[in-house]
Design a protein around this motif. Structure first.
Motif, PDB file in Angstrom:
ATOM      1  N   TRP A  19       0.827  -1.209   0.000  1.00 11.24           N
ATOM      2  CA  TRP A  19       0.000   0.000   0.000  1.00 11.24           C
ATOM      3  C   TRP A  19       0.854   1.250   0.000  1.00 11.24           C
ATOM      4  CZ3 TRP A  19       0.327   3.829   3.483  1.00 11.24           C
ATOM      5  CH2 TRP A  19       0.709   3.574   4.802  1.00 11.24           C
ATOM      6  N   ARG A  26      -0.097   7.545  -5.957  1.00 12.11           N
ATOM      7  CA  ARG A  26      -1.316   8.365  -5.958  1.00 12.11           C
ATOM      8  C   ARG A  26      -1.025   9.789  -5.496  1.00 12.11           C
ATOM      9  NH1 ARG A  26      -5.651   4.046  -3.277  1.00 12.11           N
ATOM     10  NH2 ARG A  26      -5.932   2.763  -5.155  1.00 12.11           N
ATOM     11  N   LEU A  85     -12.798   6.192  -8.588  1.00 16.30           N
ATOM     12  CA  LEU A  85     -12.667   4.932  -7.855  1.00 16.30           C
ATOM     13  C   LEU A  85     -14.021   4.258  -7.651  1.00 16.30           C
ATOM     14  CD1 LEU A  85      -9.949   5.821  -5.185  1.00 16.30           C
ATOM     15  CD2 LEU A  85      -9.777   4.043  -6.935  1.00 16.30           C
ATOM     16  N   ASP A  91     -12.019   1.148  -4.048  1.00 12.08           N
ATOM     17  CA  ASP A  91     -10.563   1.017  -3.941  1.00 12.08           C
ATOM     18  C   ASP A  91     -10.202  -0.398  -3.501  1.00 12.08           C
ATOM     19  OD1 ASP A  91      -7.885   1.321  -3.616  1.00 12.08           O
ATOM     20  OD2 ASP A  91      -7.996   2.765  -1.974  1.00 12.08           O
ATOM     21  N   ARG A  92      -9.570  -1.140  -4.381  1.00 11.94           N
ATOM     22  CA  ARG A  92      -9.257  -2.534  -4.069  1.00 11.94           C
ATOM     23  C   ARG A  92      -8.165  -2.659  -3.002  1.00 11.94           C
ATOM     24  NH1 ARG A  92      -4.845  -4.664  -7.053  1.00 11.94           N
ATOM     25  NH2 ARG A  92      -3.879  -3.159  -8.479  1.00 11.94           N
ATOM     26  N   HIS A  93      -7.503  -1.545  -2.652  1.00 12.90           N
ATOM     27  CA  HIS A  93      -6.473  -1.587  -1.615  1.00 12.90           C
ATOM     28  C   HIS A  93      -7.008  -1.206  -0.243  1.00 12.90           C
ATOM     29  CE1 HIS A  93      -3.198  -2.178  -4.494  1.00 12.90           C
ATOM     30  NE2 HIS A  93      -3.784  -1.272  -5.254  1.00 12.90           N
ATOM     31  N   SER A  94      -8.314  -0.932  -0.129  1.00 10.91           N
ATOM     32  CA  SER A  94      -8.873  -0.559   1.173  1.00 10.91           C
ATOM     33  C   SER A  94      -8.886  -1.755   2.110  1.00 10.91           C
ATOM     34  CB  SER A  94     -10.291  -0.013   0.994  1.00 10.91           C
ATOM     35  OG  SER A  94     -11.171  -1.055   0.619  1.00 10.91           O
ATOM     36  N   THR A 270     -14.004   8.890  -0.128  1.00 10.99           N
ATOM     37  CA  THR A 270     -13.392   7.829  -0.931  1.00 10.99           C
ATOM     38  C   THR A 270     -12.063   8.287  -1.507  1.00 10.99           C
ATOM     39  OG1 THR A 270     -15.576   6.967  -1.531  1.00 10.99           O
ATOM     40  CG2 THR A 270     -13.721   6.293  -2.908  1.00 10.99           C
ATOM     41  N   ALA A 274      -8.260   6.998  -0.371  1.00 11.04           N
ATOM     42  CA  ALA A 274      -7.384   6.412  -1.392  1.00 11.04           C
ATOM     43  C   ALA A 274      -6.032   7.102  -1.446  1.00 11.04           C
ATOM     44  CB  ALA A 274      -8.069   6.487  -2.750  1.00 11.04           C
TER      45      ALA A 274
END
Length: 703
Positions: A19, A26, A85, A91-94, A270, A274
């Protein structure tokens, strides 16, 4: 078991490294967009200014414009990131995306404290909310793993005696003896953070986690349980923050605030989550904290600077998140954790009073930002973000002042063809490009308003528009919110500028509980807003005398300030807010789809808050059951000290009533067990025409 622990630790390290790489990319992308857009806007401003930045005034305008534009651009791109997102499914990294639903549900819970620090809050209203959270956890079947603590810093005996009585009543009603606790600090040090620290020193080792609630917080059982399960699955997470929605708005002001929060925060939260990822901020409530890590690393020392920057830290939450990050733990904001609620101040005056307190705490972060050691860059940026929330207002005011100076120089003063700083044989000719100025103004406004319409599009795409009353009502509600925000922006600018100046001069400030029901009177509105109204009227009159074009340019700021008093009064009206609700305007999903914890809180607040004929102090003396309760919670003062200090107070209160004593004297009296017993006996032995005799007669008539 050792192999399993090692695998979990290895997995946690891989996740952390993963992450962080994503977060770096990001943040770099955000920086490129924000800085690139700001440089472009500054280039256009240089060509709009008559001397193209060739004077000190224009250089000042350019610097202020760059700071303010960058501040707005960060918010704009955060919302755009959030929109994109959500368009891609989240967000697939949450944190929530890391774990399958069944995996989380199978995770056993750990012992958790739910704490609510309070300070001069409406007692029945506040504890009814805590009661609703308790009942929701009980229905969920997970109550055994949770204990509740009311942590009072209230100083007024009428407040803390009522707190004790209401707590006892709740324990009996819920069967919560041994699970719902009340503690009042006798020495009020270091504000809310000192209150929580005192709790942790006494009882922190009893729990693995604590969920922090404000007086207006509500969290559903499902959300609380999911938070504990996430913390159990993620041992490197020190703080997990939810994104609270504002609810229960009654006045027009509160309804506008809750509508804008509920609609727009979906994108902003969101996007923010992110970008920050594991370096998020802590907002002080509606969050869960890993207690041991917090106790080991988040103790707050007093600031050692000067003025405002000396003494206890008032705004503790961002600093605690930074210290948690410095210790190697992660802080996450998880917008996917729904059913997290708080409430808005009911009036503009109440919001500005709250901002007066918050501005001082946020400005203190300048010292930590500059001199805090080994803080992560992301947390330093979060501290800067908190500072800019209030510093942006005096910067905007300074920009308006310099613009006025520039207009005066161009209108009244003789044109200077060789301004200060200009070198060369040829004169510098002033140039005007009104079409460029218009384009720059429109581009700036677009940064503010495009995210609002993206939120409408997001609601349509995800099928939630009907929960806001349908697409048409949603669109009209957004337009109404824009009008209100345009009216409020200059008022907040003037107020926040005054607060920042007062804070930097270290002027004294009193702390009080928040009003949650009262409307603003015309008198209060004019007393509060008259200085800004006079300044705006004078500025516009001066602008008209200079140049009609400059006068027109001043109106978007001047008109809201001139109308500040009627705006404040109208927005405080509950009738206006409820009328719009009846018409289906400014609706939020929670008003159309029932949420059990909200329904329970509303029902408890409706059913129990009948006014008593006696104050809490009088009831503590007269009512036998309450008197015994307060005796049980009081302490036994040594006899020598009682004879010297308390015996005269007992005699005076017994003969003349509590009005004859100061608040401090009453507090001393009601903290002593024997004094309470003696007062009770004196009251019931008093003649019918005495103060206590009349109180007892009045009590009998109402039973």
């Amino acid at each position: 078991m050792t192999d399993i622990a090692n695998r979990e630790a290895t997995l946690a390290r891989r996740r952390s490294g993963g992450w962080r790489r994503v977060a770096t990319f990001r943040r770099l992308l955000l920086t490129i967009f924000v800085v690139g857009q700001t440089l472009t806007a500054c280039y256009f401003l240089l060509w709009v200014l008559p001397y193209h930045g060739g004077t000190m005034v224009e250089l000042g305008l350019l610097v202020l414009f760059a700071l303010l534009y960058m501040w707005i651009a960060v918010g704009f791109w955060t919302a755009v990131f959030g929109f994109l997102l959500r368009l891609m499914g989240g967000d697939r990294h949450s944190l929530l995306k890391r774990h399958a639903g069944k995996e989380l549900e199978a995770t056993p819970l750990a012992r958790t404290a739910i704490i609510m620090p309070v300070y001069h809050e409406p007692v029945h209203w506040t504890l009814s909310g805590l009661k609703a959270v308790y009942q929701d956890l009980e229905r969920s079947g997970h109550l055994d793993q949770f204990e509740f603590h009311i942590l009072s810093d209230s100083r007024d005996p009428n407040v803390w005696l009522e707190e004790q009585a209401t707590w006892y009543q709740l324990c009996r009603e819920l069967g919560a003896e041994g699970r719902l606790f009340y503690r009042r600090r006798r020495v009020n040090l270091n504000f809310k953070s000192g209150n929580v620290a005192d709790f942790l020193r006494r009882w922190g080792r009893r729990y693995r986690y604590m969920v922090v609630l404000d007086a207006d917080s509500l969290l559903s059982a499902d959300t609380i349980v999911r938070m504990v399960q996430l913390m159990e699955r993620e041992p490197k997470v020190g703080i997990l923050q939810t994104a609270p929605s504002i609810i229960n708005g009654e006045s027009l002001f509160a309804r506008v605030q809750q509508f804008s929060n509920r609609l727009y925060s979906t994108l902003f939260a969101t996007g923010l989550a992110a970008i920050q990822m594991g370096d998020a901020a802590f907002w002080g409530h509606n969050a869960i904290i890993r207690i041991k890590s917090f106790m080991d690393h988040c103790g707050l020392r007093k600031l050692r600077g000067f003025g405002l920057f000396r003494g206890p830290i008032m705004s503790h939450d961002f600093v605690e998140a930074a210290y948690m990050g410095r210790a190697g733990y992660e802080v996450w904001l998880e917008p996917g954790l729904g059913n997290s609620f708080e409430e808005s101040p009911p009036t503009l005056s109440d919001e500005l009073s709250r901002d007066n307190r918050w501005s001082r705490g946020n400005l203190q972060h300048l010292w930590i930002l500059l001199f805090g050691r080994r803080l992560r860059l992301a947390h330093r940026m979060a501290l800067l973000n908190g500072v800019m929330a209030y510093l942006a207002s005096p910067l905007w005011l300074a920009f308006l002042i310099l613009t006025t100076v520039e207009a005066v120089q161009m209108t009244v003063a003789r044109i200077d063809y060789f301004p200060e700083g200009h070198q060369g044989l040829f004169p510098l000719w002033p140039e005007w490009r009104p079409e460029w100025a218009l384009g720059l103004a429109l581009s700036t406004l677009s940064l503010l308003f495009i995210p609002k319409f993206l939120a409408i599009l997001d609601a349509v795409i995800h099928g939630t528009a009907r929960q806001f009353g349908g697409v048409l009502r949603l669109f009209i509600s957004v337009l109404a919110e824009i009008v209100v925000s345009v009216l409020l922006a200059p008022i907040r600018m003037m107020a926040h500028s005054r607060y920042v100046i007062g804070a930097l001069l270290n002027l004294s400030l009193s702390w009080a509980g928040q009003n949650r029901t009262q409307e603003t009177s015309w008198r209060d509105a004019f007393v509060t807003q008259l200085p800004g109204m006079l300044v705006a009227a004078g500025w516009s009159a001066f602008a008209w005398s200079l140049d009609p074009i400059f006068f027109l340019w001043s109106l978007p700021v001047a008109i809201p300030l001139v109308l500040a008093a009627p705006t404040s009064v109208l927005l405080s009206r509950v009738g206006a807010g409820q009328a719009l609700r009846t018409w289906g305007m400014l609706l939020i999903p929670e008003e159309r789809v029932p949420v059990k914890v909200l329904e329970d809180a509303r029902a408890a607040r409706r059913n129990g808050g009948r006014g008593s004929v006696l104050t809490a102090v009088e009831a503590a003396v007269v009512r036998p059951r309450l008197n015994r309760l307060h005796q049980a919670l009081a302490r036994k003062v040594r006899l020598a000290r009682r004879a010297e200090l308390l015996a005269p107070l007992v005699a005076r209160c017994g003969s003349d009533g509590p009005a004859s004593l100061s608040r401090s004297e009453l507090s001393q009296l009601f903290r002593d067990r024997q004094s309470l017993a003696e007062l009770h006996q004196l009251a019931w032995q008093a003649p019918p025409d005495s103060f206590w005799g009349r109180r007892i007669t009045l009590l009998g008539r109402n039973h």
